[in-house]
Design an enzyme around this catalytic site. Structure first.
Site, short mmCIF file in Angstrom:
data_model
loop_
_atom_site.label_atom_id
_atom_site.label_comp_id
_atom_site.label_asym_id
_atom_site.label_seq_id
_atom_site.Cartn_x
_atom_site.Cartn_y
_atom_site.Cartn_z
N CYS A 1 -9.99 -5.71 0.45
CA CYS A 1 -11.18 -4.84 0.56
C CYS A 1 -12.08 -5.03 -0.67
CB CYS A 1 -10.76 -3.38 0.69
SG CYS A 1 -10.23 -2.62 -0.86
N CYS B 1 -10.68 -3.90 -4.03
CA CYS B 1 -9.63 -4.80 -4.54
C CYS B 1 -10.25 -6.08 -5.08
CB CYS B 1 -8.60 -5.10 -3.45
SG CYS B 1 -7.53 -3.68 -3.12
N GLU C 1 -3.00 -4.75 -2.97
CA GLU C 1 -3.47 -5.71 -3.98
C GLU C 1 -3.62 -5.05 -5.34
OE1 GLU C 1 -4.66 -5.03 -0.99
OE2 GLU C 1 -5.68 -6.74 -0.09
N ASN D 1 0.83 -1.21 0.00
CA ASN D 1 0.00 0.00 0.00
C ASN D 1 0.86 1.26 0.00
OD1 ASN D 1 0.51 -0.96 2.68
ND2 ASN D 1 -1.10 0.32 3.51
N CYS E 1 -4.29 0.56 -2.29
CA CYS E 1 -4.09 -0.73 -1.60
C CYS E 1 -3.00 -1.56 -2.27
CB CYS E 1 -5.38 -1.55 -1.64
SG CYS E 1 -6.73 -0.89 -0.68
N GLU F 1 0.37 5.26 0.60
CA GLU F 1 -0.56 6.29 1.09
C GLU F 1 -0.13 7.68 0.66
OE1 GLU F 1 -1.10 5.52 5.30
OE2 GLU F 1 -2.25 3.71 4.86
N1 THU Z 1 -5.29 -1.62 2.55
C1 THU Z 1 -4.74 -2.44 1.62
O1 THU Z 1 -3.60 -2.23 1.17
N2 THU Z 1 -5.47 -3.50 1.20
C2 THU Z 1 -6.73 -3.80 1.63
O2 THU Z 1 -7.35 -4.71 1.10
C3 THU Z 1 -7.31 -3.05 2.74
C4 THU Z 1 -6.60 -1.80 3.13
C5 THU Z 1 -4.53 -0.44 2.98
C6 THU Z 1 -5.11 0.87 2.52
C7 THU Z 1 -4.57 1.81 3.57
O3 THU Z 1 -3.28 2.24 3.15
C8 THU Z 1 -4.43 0.96 4.81
O4 THU Z 1 -4.48 -0.38 4.38
C9 THU Z 1 -5.51 1.20 5.85
O5 THU Z 1 -6.76 1.07 5.30
#
Ligand code: THU
Length: 160
Positions: free
Chosen positions: A112, A115, A75, A62, A73, A64
């Protein structure tokens, strides 16, 4: 009117040592990707490793941003990287792992909804299932045999 039941099945592993050599090695690569995540805001680090049918492994984590919605994310970073670098390759499986700088994540962290939707497009296009393995930082791992089993009644291009 009739009621229908939608079921899904998954295999639960107690820890990484119970996985096949291929799955354990992919999960280990996801862990390495997780260590390189850029998540200074949520402090929730996610790593993903995708195994292609040519044997190549594509990683993602991920990323940000100070403008929170601009992040992405792990994935989707991984699947889009795979799609852009190897457009003709099929995806065999994806391993996902997550950890937090605030507490130990000891239960499996599934992808999520966004994804799942994104991954489903690749599964549909390649006409072969994508196996999904996901865990936290420690503990149990969930494995499903296809992405669509995680996304019943999904939306796809047939509606357009
Ligand atoms: N996140 C992912 O990388 N994958 C997911 O399927 C759920 C959430 C990340 C997004 C964000 O940077 C952090 O987790 C908190 O939500």
């Amino acid at each position: 009117m009739k009621k229908i039941n939608v079921t899904t099945s998954a295999t639960l592993f107690e820890d990484i040592s119970q996985l096949s050599t291929e799955d354990a090695s992919l999960m280990q690569k996801a862990v390495e990707a997780r260590h390189k995540a850029y998540a200074p805001y949520s402090k929730f680090n996610v790593g993903a490793a995708i195994l292609l049918d040519n044997g190549h492994v594509v990683l993602g984590n991920n990323q940000e941003n100070a403008a929170y919605p601009s992040g992405m994310c792990a994935e989707r970073v991984a699947i889009w990287r795979a799609g852009s670098e190897f457009p003709d390759m099929k995806v065999k499986k994806i391993a996902i792992t997550a950890s937090s700088e605030n507490s130990t994540v000891n239960k499996p962290v599934g992808p999520c909804g966004a994804c799942r939707q994104t991954l489903s497009e690749y599964e549909i296009n390649q006409k072969e299932p994508i196996e999904i393995l996901f865990m936290g930082e420690v503990g149990q791992i969930v494995k499903t045999e296809s992405l669509l089993s995680l996304l019943p009644f999904s939306f796809d291009s047939s509606y357009l």
